[in-house]
Design a protein around this motif. Sequence first.
Motif, PDB file in Angstrom:
ATOM      1  N   ALA A   1       0.851  -1.195   0.000  1.00 25.76           N
ATOM      2  CA  ALA A   1       0.000   0.000   0.000  1.00 25.76           C
ATOM      3  C   ALA A   1       0.887   1.245   0.000  1.00 25.76           C
ATOM      4  CB  ALA A   1      -0.935   0.002   1.208  1.00 25.76           C
ATOM      5  N   PRO A   2       1.730   1.368  -1.054  1.00 25.83           N
ATOM      6  CA  PRO A   2       2.738   2.440  -1.032  1.00 25.83           C
ATOM      7  C   PRO A   2       2.135   3.850  -0.995  1.00 25.83           C
ATOM      8  CG  PRO A   2       2.674   1.351  -3.194  1.00 25.83           C
ATOM      9  CD  PRO A   2       1.829   0.527  -2.267  1.00 25.83           C
ATOM     10  N   LEU A   3       0.920   4.021  -1.525  1.00 21.39           N
ATOM     11  CA  LEU A   3       0.312   5.357  -1.471  1.00 21.39           C
ATOM     12  C   LEU A   3       0.031   5.755  -0.022  1.00 21.39           C
ATOM     13  CD1 LEU A   3      -0.786   7.799  -3.044  1.00 21.39           C
ATOM     14  CD2 LEU A   3      -3.043   6.706  -2.946  1.00 21.39           C
ATOM     15  N   LEU A   4      -0.437   4.802   0.783  1.00 22.93           N
ATOM     16  CA  LEU A   4      -0.687   5.101   2.203  1.00 22.93           C
ATOM     17  C   LEU A   4       0.634   5.434   2.897  1.00 22.93           C
ATOM     18  CD1 LEU A   4      -2.630   5.281   4.604  1.00 22.93           C
ATOM     19  CD2 LEU A   4      -2.200   2.840   5.016  1.00 22.93           C
ATOM     20  N   ALA A   5       1.686   4.691   2.563  1.00 24.49           N
ATOM     21  CA  ALA A   5       2.995   4.970   3.182  1.00 24.49           C
ATOM     22  C   ALA A   5       3.445   6.394   2.855  1.00 24.49           C
ATOM     23  CB  ALA A   5       4.035   3.953   2.713  1.00 24.49           C
ATOM     24  N   LYS A   6       3.250   6.800   1.588  1.00 19.52           N
ATOM     25  CA  LYS A   6       3.636   8.169   1.215  1.00 19.52           C
ATOM     26  C   LYS A   6       2.788   9.196   1.953  1.00 19.52           C
ATOM     27  CE  LYS A   6       5.677   7.414  -3.339  1.00 19.52           C
ATOM     28  NZ  LYS A   6       5.577   7.643  -4.796  1.00 19.52           N
ATOM     29  N   ALA A   7       1.481   8.939   2.073  1.00 22.15           N
ATOM     30  CA  ALA A   7       0.584   9.878   2.757  1.00 22.15           C
ATOM     31  C   ALA A   7       0.955  10.020   4.232  1.00 22.15           C
ATOM     32  CB  ALA A   7      -0.864   9.403   2.623  1.00 22.15           C
ATOM     33  N   LEU A   8       1.354   8.907   4.854  1.00 22.62           N
ATOM     34  CA  LEU A   8       1.619   8.915   6.300  1.00 22.62           C
ATOM     35  C   LEU A   8       2.790   9.823   6.676  1.00 22.62           C
ATOM     36  CD1 LEU A   8       1.018   5.157   7.140  1.00 22.62           C
ATOM     37  CD2 LEU A   8      -0.132   7.087   8.244  1.00 22.62           C
ATOM     38  N   ARG A   9       3.727  10.012   5.736  1.00 22.37           N
ATOM     39  CA  ARG A   9       4.851  10.899   6.055  1.00 22.37           C
ATOM     40  C   ARG A   9       4.383  12.328   6.331  1.00 22.37           C
ATOM     41  NH1 ARG A   9       8.548  10.704   1.060  1.00 22.37           N
ATOM     42  NH2 ARG A   9       6.478  11.154   0.287  1.00 22.37           N
ATOM     43  N   PHE A  10       3.222  12.683   5.772  1.00 20.33           N
ATOM     44  CA  PHE A  10       2.716  14.048   5.927  1.00 20.33           C
ATOM     45  C   PHE A  10       1.766  14.195   7.125  1.00 20.33           C
ATOM     46  CE2 PHE A  10       3.843  13.824   1.429  1.00 20.33           C
ATOM     47  CZ  PHE A  10       4.473  15.045   1.214  1.00 20.33           C
TER      48      PHE A  10
ATOM     49  N   ASP B   1     -10.029   3.377  -2.615  1.00 21.88           N
ATOM     50  CA  ASP B   1     -11.351   2.753  -2.561  1.00 21.88           C
ATOM     51  C   ASP B   1     -11.465   1.779  -1.378  1.00 21.88           C
ATOM     52  OD1 ASP B   1     -13.897   2.603  -3.482  1.00 21.88           O
ATOM     53  OD2 ASP B   1     -13.515   1.013  -4.936  1.00 21.88           O
ATOM     54  N   ALA B   2     -11.067   2.278  -0.212  1.00 20.75           N
ATOM     55  CA  ALA B   2     -11.045   1.449   1.000  1.00 20.75           C
ATOM     56  C   ALA B   2     -12.451   1.070   1.444  1.00 20.75           C
ATOM     57  CB  ALA B   2     -10.353   2.223   2.128  1.00 20.75           C
ATOM     58  N   ARG B   3     -12.524   0.034   2.266  1.00 23.55           N
ATOM     59  CA  ARG B   3     -13.769  -0.300   2.957  1.00 23.55           C
ATOM     60  C   ARG B   3     -13.531  -0.144   4.451  1.00 23.55           C
ATOM     61  NH1 ARG B   3     -17.250  -2.459  -0.648  1.00 23.55           N
ATOM     62  NH2 ARG B   3     -18.763  -3.240   0.854  1.00 23.55           N
ATOM     63  N   ILE B   4     -14.496   0.487   5.087  1.00 27.76           N
ATOM     64  CA  ILE B   4     -14.402   0.734   6.522  1.00 27.76           C
ATOM     65  C   ILE B   4     -15.244  -0.324   7.230  1.00 27.76           C
ATOM     66  CG2 ILE B   4     -14.902   2.378   8.374  1.00 27.76           C
ATOM     67  CD1 ILE B   4     -12.830   3.444   6.416  1.00 27.76           C
ATOM     68  N   GLU B   5     -14.647  -0.975   8.216  1.00 26.44           N
ATOM     69  CA  GLU B   5     -15.401  -1.955   8.992  1.00 26.44           C
ATOM     70  C   GLU B   5     -15.783  -1.333  10.337  1.00 26.44           C
ATOM     71  OE1 GLU B   5     -14.417  -6.426   9.262  1.00 26.44           O
ATOM     72  OE2 GLU B   5     -13.656  -5.560  11.125  1.00 26.44           O
ATOM     73  N   ALA B   6     -17.065  -1.471  10.684  1.00 26.21           N
ATOM     74  CA  ALA B   6     -17.552  -0.910  11.950  1.00 26.21           C
ATOM     75  C   ALA B   6     -18.347  -1.963  12.707  1.00 26.21           C
ATOM     76  CB  ALA B   6     -18.415   0.315  11.681  1.00 26.21           C
TER      77      ALA B   6
ATOM     78  N   LEU C   1      -7.845  -2.169   2.470  1.00 26.43           N
ATOM     79  CA  LEU C   1      -7.398  -1.538   1.226  1.00 26.43           C
ATOM     80  C   LEU C   1      -7.297  -2.612   0.148  1.00 26.43           C
ATOM     81  CD1 LEU C   1      -4.484   0.622   2.722  1.00 26.43           C
ATOM     82  CD2 LEU C   1      -6.841   1.340   2.255  1.00 26.43           C
ATOM     83  N   PRO C   2      -8.146  -2.547  -0.896  1.00 28.74           N
ATOM     84  CA  PRO C   2      -8.052  -3.536  -1.961  1.00 28.74           C
ATOM     85  C   PRO C   2      -6.744  -3.388  -2.740  1.00 28.74           C
ATOM     86  CG  PRO C   2      -9.810  -1.937  -2.406  1.00 28.74           C
ATOM     87  CD  PRO C   2      -9.181  -1.539  -1.121  1.00 28.74           C
TER      88      PRO C   2
END
Lengths: 168, 294
Positions: free
Chosen positions: B91-100, B133-138, B172-173
């Motif tokens: 999930a490299p996009l999430l890794a990039k986002a997390l730096r910010f 296009d994540a799915r949230i589980e509640a 995350l699909p």
Amino acid sequence: MSLHEITLTVNSAVHRGLVPARLSLVDFLREGLLLTGTHAGCEHGVCGACSILLDGVPMRSCLLFAVQADGCAITTVEGLAPGPEGLSVLQDSFWETHALQCGFCTPGMLIAAQALLQSTLTPSDEEIREAIGGNLCRCTGYKQIVDAVKLAADRLRGSNRAEGGVQP
Amino acid sequence: MKAVDFDYARPASIGEACGLLAAGGDEAKIIAGGQTLVPLMAMRMARPALLVDINRIAELNGIESGSDYVTLRSCTRQAAALADETIRLRAPLLAKALRFVGHGQTRNRGTIGGSLANADPAAEIGLAALVLDARIEAHSATGRRQIPIAEFFIGPMMTALAPEECLTAIRLPLWQEPGRLGTGFQETSARRSDFALAAAAVQLILDTEGTCRRIALGVGGVGSVPLRIDAAMERLLGTRLDDDDIGDAARIVYRAIDPAPDLHASADYRRRLAASLVERALAEAKRDALARKA
């Protein structure tokens, strides 16, 4: 209001307390344990003056309620020095490079730098700036603080070679 | 800057937490990392009567990699996700986002689920989740459900979660199409670690010819929720992301958004900034994909 019994280790000493849920950890440290080295600045997570190590990891003590730290080990700025009269290598390096003026941010800066130096003794300028990036200082301009952390890393690397391991 | 009085409970399981939420109704609130909630409580903008602390629920912590999904349990710390090899590789996009996201000290305490549940329109994790296009589980006392991310964000600090629901995981699909995956995340803020004035996130797949076979693109900080810009995605699909294609996509984004002005940036500045960040994120994602072996 709910009152909670907590037990936590602060600077290697075990403390017990009865705290209302709303009491922040920084207020518990300062008013309950009289450890006033940790500073309460903005009290909403922006300035970093209240930084402490929670189980070795740097965090804001104003964004934790004391009850949440039940069972945890905390290090405050008072826990960095080897004794009441001495300074740690890091603290002495702040002294040496004039890395403080008013001193309000210093406890948080020391905690942030301590956490960095526990993970590396060869930090780059970028890594030092990143490590203290959550701590505001309004007087030094940061340069001397970065210099202090570099000096401390240099000294610790030297003493590591000579003696095989010294705490920051 | 002190929170009002409240009661505090520290459940040991999801079931126990949901029971407390069901009994507490609107007055009960979950606390995870507290890096958004506690400031709101200190400023008296949030006044929950009961805090349900989910930090020590073991089943809410951890990252799992399946064949189709990467799953992050909601109390996973942002710092742990940022350091995680599975996230970096799958999930490299999430890794990039997390730096910010905030800075080191807030990432050490702040959680993945907490950022999503608080739904700050400028939050990076929500933007990455939308683009992926994540799915949230509640979970609630009466059962559990999955919420598509497109239906999750309702407005600033508002989500589709009911007061008695606890966000327990985000899935995350994985993109399985053949080709080269590339990601780009760009953000501008007044100071490093500050809230984004605008942010852009891109994930794409280029085939062996360099033609874009799949793309998702979104912007944050320029609306009441993070926004996917479908028209820009359609413009880029099937192209080689040449400068003209990227320029057109940025212009589509510029016209599609209607940011509000505030103390930090005018509406027009935010709109131009978002378009520029989209260009940079597209270029970054293209470079990233082309650098991989086909």
